[in-house]
Structures are given as C-alpha cells and as structure tokens.
Design a protein around this motif. Structure first.
Motif, PDB file in Angstrom:
ATOM      1  N   GLU A 163       7.769  51.049  38.107  1.00  0.00           N
ATOM      2  CA  GLU A 163       8.108  52.041  37.155  1.00  0.00           C
ATOM      3  C   GLU A 163       8.298  51.526  35.687  1.00  0.00           C
ATOM      4  N   ARG A 164       8.697  49.773  35.571  1.00  0.00           N
ATOM      5  CA  ARG A 164       8.680  49.281  34.387  1.00  0.00           C
ATOM      6  C   ARG A 164       7.277  49.007  33.705  1.00  0.00           C
TER       7      ARG A 164
ATOM      8  N   ARG B  34       6.397  52.564  32.167  1.00  0.00           N
ATOM      9  CA  ARG B  34       7.200  52.886  30.651  1.00  0.00           C
ATOM     10  C   ARG B  34       6.537  52.189  29.735  1.00  0.00           C
TER      11      ARG B  34
ATOM     12  N   ARG C 111       3.084  53.773  28.934  1.00  0.00           N
ATOM     13  CA  ARG C 111       3.223  55.203  28.289  1.00  0.00           C
ATOM     14  C   ARG C 111       3.860  54.842  26.895  1.00  0.00           C
TER      15      ARG C 111
END
Length: 247
Positions: free
Chosen positions: A233-234, A237, A240
């Motif tokens: 998830e890190r 992010r 993105r």
C-alpha cells in the motif's frame, strides 16, 4: 508393504517440506522482484506442491488404516484420534497447502489477467478445500477437538476469499500482489505448522494438540502478511504521487 510405502512418503514429505521451509525466507526477507526472489520463489513453490501432494497421500493411507500406518502410537492414542489427526486433519492441511501454493504462484505468473486464473481446476480446488475443511470441522466436533475446527475455519476462509478475488474482473496491481503474499505466506505457515504439530506427535505426543504449537507459525505468518500488505500500500501511494506530480 503398506508401511514401507507410508514411511517412504514420510521421508519424501520431510525432505520437500524442509526444502520449502528454508526457501520460504529468501523471497520473504530479500528484495522483491529480483533474481533471487524469483528463483527461490520457484523452489518454494515446487517444494510445497510436492509436500502437499505427499501429505495428501499420507492422509488417505491414514484414513484407510490408521493404526497400521502409525504402529508407534498404538497404546498411546485410539483409532479415532489417529484417524482424525493424521487422516482428516492432514487431508484438510494438504489440500489447503496445495491450493494456497498453486493459487499464489498463478497470481504472480498471470498478474491481473483474470481470464487465465479462472480455470475449472482453480475453481475446483477452492471447493475441494472448502469441502475438506467442513469435513475436518465435523470430525473435530465429534471428537471434541477444537483445533480441527480451527484449521477448518482457515480452510473455508481461504476458499471463500480466493473465490472473492477471482470474481473481480479487473484487479489492480495491489490486489493481486496482496493475494500473492497472502497465499504463499499462508503456504509457508502450513509447512511450519506441520513440522511443529505433526512432527511433535512423533517425539512429544502430549504436545501434538497444544495450541502453542499451532499458534507460533500462525502468529509469525500473520505479522509477515500484514507487514507486506502495508509495504504494498505504501509503494502504491508513492507511485500514485509520482504520477500526479508528473501530470
């Protein structure tokens, strides 16, 4: 002859299981996506598929002749316990291990191409896993052994969550990466659990159903899964954010 076949399968099961248990840590600890990650990941996958297949054969032989395949336990445990522990429980663990290993390997091989993951064999293994888990729970209920029910919950949850992912038409990179980690770390948990639980019954029979023997691999595995999910998830992010800045 039957006992010789059984002991040969046990030796093969231990060798492939030990290989998988050692190979497990290279992709878990090392740099993701590198040469060592892929190479040792393949070693782990092949070893665990073999281990699960041997365990499947051992479980069926144990169901057929529980005391004949485990003469060292005569006088220590009754036939119901041996059939339940080495038959029904091992059958559930074996199908779960094969399922997790194969599922996790196909996800990283096919990535987001769901049409390649949605095979009849893949769907069949989910229902086989759920079926053997339900049987394990029923046997545990009749035996009064809660650990059989506990493993059954894991089996049912695995089958259902795998089916849920397969229902997604366009999974993101993060989706299949998380599933890949869940599956292969889950397979790693199963092999360490087998060594600690099934192995202990041969050396220290009184520890066979001790919850601690089952909780240690599960706890370590859950920590690894959570850590890697957070890392995925890190990274997503950050990716993105880089795209947004470039735009």
């Amino acid at each position: 002859m039957e006992l010789l076949v059984f002991h040969t399968l046990v030796v093969a099961h231990i060798i492939t299981g030990a290989t998988g248990a050692l190979a497990f840590w290279v992709p878990v600890i090392g740099r993701k996506g590198g040469v060592n990650h892929r190479k040792w990941g393949q070693v782990f996958t092949v070893a665990l598929l073999c281990t699960g297949s041997f365990a499947l054969a051992l479980s069926l032989l144990s169901l057929y002749d529980p005391m004949g395949t485990h003469p060292q336990l005569v006088g220590r445990f009754d036939e119901v316990f041996v059939r339940g522990f080495f038959g029904h429980l091992m059958l559930c663990a074996a199908t779960l291990t094969i399922n997790l290993t194969w599922y996790g390997w196909l996800l990283v091989r096919h990535r987001g191409r769901q049409e390649l993951n949605r095979t009849r064999a893949m769907y069949a293994w989910q229902w086989i896993t759920i079926g053997t888990a339900i049987n394990c729970a029923a046997q545990g209920w009749m035996m009064g052994e809660k650990l059989l029910i506990g493993l059954a919950v894991v089996g049912v949850a695995t089958g259902l969550t795998n089916l849920h992912f397969l229902a997604k038409d366009k999974p993101t990179r993060e989706d299949w990466l998380k599933e890949h980690v869940k599956a292969l770390v889950g397979a790693g948990i199963s092999v360490y659990t087998a060594f600690m639980a099934f192995g202990s019954v041969r050396v220290f029979p009184e520890l066979a159903l001790n919850p601690v023997m089952w909780a240690i691999p599960l706890t370590v595995g859950l920590v690894i899964i959570i850590w890697h999910r957070l890392a995925i998830e890190r990274a997503a992010r950050q990716r993105r954010g880089t795209v947004a800045q470039a735009a």
